[in-house]
Design a protein around this motif. Structure first.
Motif, PDB file in Angstrom:
ATOM      1  N   GLY A 163      -8.087  -1.797   7.131  1.00 11.45           N
ATOM      2  CA  GLY A 163      -7.859  -1.357   5.761  1.00 11.45           C
ATOM      3  C   GLY A 163      -8.530  -0.019   5.500  1.00 11.45           C
ATOM      4  N   THR A 165      -3.573  -6.346   7.503  1.00 13.27           N
ATOM      5  CA  THR A 165      -4.791  -5.914   6.812  1.00 13.27           C
ATOM      6  C   THR A 165      -5.994  -5.802   7.743  1.00 13.27           C
ATOM      7  OG1 THR A 165      -5.334  -8.214   6.224  1.00 13.27           O
ATOM      8  CG2 THR A 165      -4.032  -6.939   4.628  1.00 13.27           C
ATOM      9  N   LEU A 181      -4.843  -5.657  -2.909  1.00 15.77           N
ATOM     10  CA  LEU A 181      -4.980  -6.017  -1.502  1.00 15.77           C
ATOM     11  C   LEU A 181      -4.967  -7.533  -1.322  1.00 15.77           C
ATOM     12  CD1 LEU A 181      -5.657  -5.589   1.496  1.00 15.77           C
ATOM     13  CD2 LEU A 181      -8.048  -5.255   0.827  1.00 15.77           C
ATOM     14  N   PRO A 238       0.849  -1.205   0.000  1.00 10.86           N
ATOM     15  CA  PRO A 238       0.000   0.000   0.000  1.00 10.86           C
ATOM     16  C   PRO A 238       0.878   1.246   0.000  1.00 10.86           C
ATOM     17  CG  PRO A 238       0.273  -0.783   2.236  1.00 10.86           C
ATOM     18  CD  PRO A 238       1.072  -1.716   1.373  1.00 10.86           C
TER      19      PRO A 238
END
Length: 274
Positions: A152, A149, A142, A54
């Motif tokens: 999120g 996670t 993802l 990310p």
């Protein structure tokens, strides 16, 4: 950091700096949610590899940024970005021509050149298509991500300033006075918290995404940030469903160039005192 990385960072810093008044733009969030959001933005750090998922990481979760557009788009990009590039090219040519003109014929009163471009093909349908396409793309990233996670966060940015909020009043008798019941929302730019179609779409991903941060970088109506707890979206839908719609306004990009000649105080003239 690249230009793309700078856009992500600027959006992140804007959200972070406004968390002091987060109660004003947190929607269907509990006190515990508020603390999670504040901690996420205060402790998150950029991914060392800026072009990998990310964009930002923190203990227990991630923040991923992407942009959406209401402009028509194809494999060459959005129509608006193409038109902006055309505007820059035309404006640069006009600037050069003005400079050459003033070098030949000084203008001590000053002169302004305006270069403008009307942006076409903005629609709400384009916005929805862009939103879903980008959302799906980042959800797929993802699924391949092996980091934390649990929390999120998708941080979504809209820059076009084209979409306008409309209030819907079905079956209203026009010969009656309703006081302030039919007053429109004060903020007229696009708002994700008023978009039941997109909220219903987002809710399908409540197991993957805990919060959506939507940043409308609207230069006409003003900037607007909304933070939504995805699992509680049905509570928003109870209030807003059927009450709002959106249309695309006419938007223009303009570049102004001002030139003025200055006499050279060190120039004494030629033999004829010219």
């Amino acid at each position: 950091m690249s230009e793309h990385g700078e856009i992500e960072k600027q959006c992140f810093e804007y959200i972070k700096s406004n968390l002091v008044s987060h109660n004003e733009f947190c929607y269907v969030c509990s006190v515990e949610d508020d603390e999670i959001i504040e901690n996420a933005f205060n402790t998150a750090f950029p991914n060392p590899i800026w072009n990998k998922f990310p964009d930002f990481m923190f203990n227990g979760g991630f923040i991923e940024h992407f942009e959406v557009t209401s402009s028509y788009s194809n494999r060459n990009g959005s129509k608006m970005e193409i038109e902006k590039a055309e505007l820059k090219k035309e404006a640069d040519q006009n600037d050069k021509a003005l400079e050459e003109e003033m070098n030949q014929t000084p203008c001590y009163e000053g002169k302004t050149i305006i270069t403008e471009k009307y942006h076409s093909k903005h629609t709400y349908d384009n916005f929805c298509s862009s939103f879903k396409k980008n959302w799906d793309n980042h959800i797929n990233k993802l699924f391949k991500y092996s980091g934390d996670t649990d929390i999120g966060i998708f941080m979504i940015q809209y820059n076009d300033s084209a979409l306008v909020l409309d209030n819907i009043y079905p079956d209203v008798k026009l010969d009656l006075f309703y006081g302030d019941l039919l007053e429109r929302d004060e903020y007229r730019g696009y708002r994700l918290t008023r978009d039941s179609d997109m909220l219903e779409y987002i809710y399908n991903y409540k197991e993957q995404i805990k919060f959506v941060v939507f940043f409308n970088n609207d230069r006409y109506h003003g900037k607007k940030c909304e933070i939504i707890c995805v699992e509680n979206i049905p509570e928003i839908l109870k209030i807003i469903k059927g009450r709002y719609s959106f249309h695309a306004g006419t938007i223009t990009s303009v570049r102004y160039t001002y030139g003025i000649s200055h006499k050279n105080p060190f120039y004494k003239g030629n033999e004829d005192n010219e």
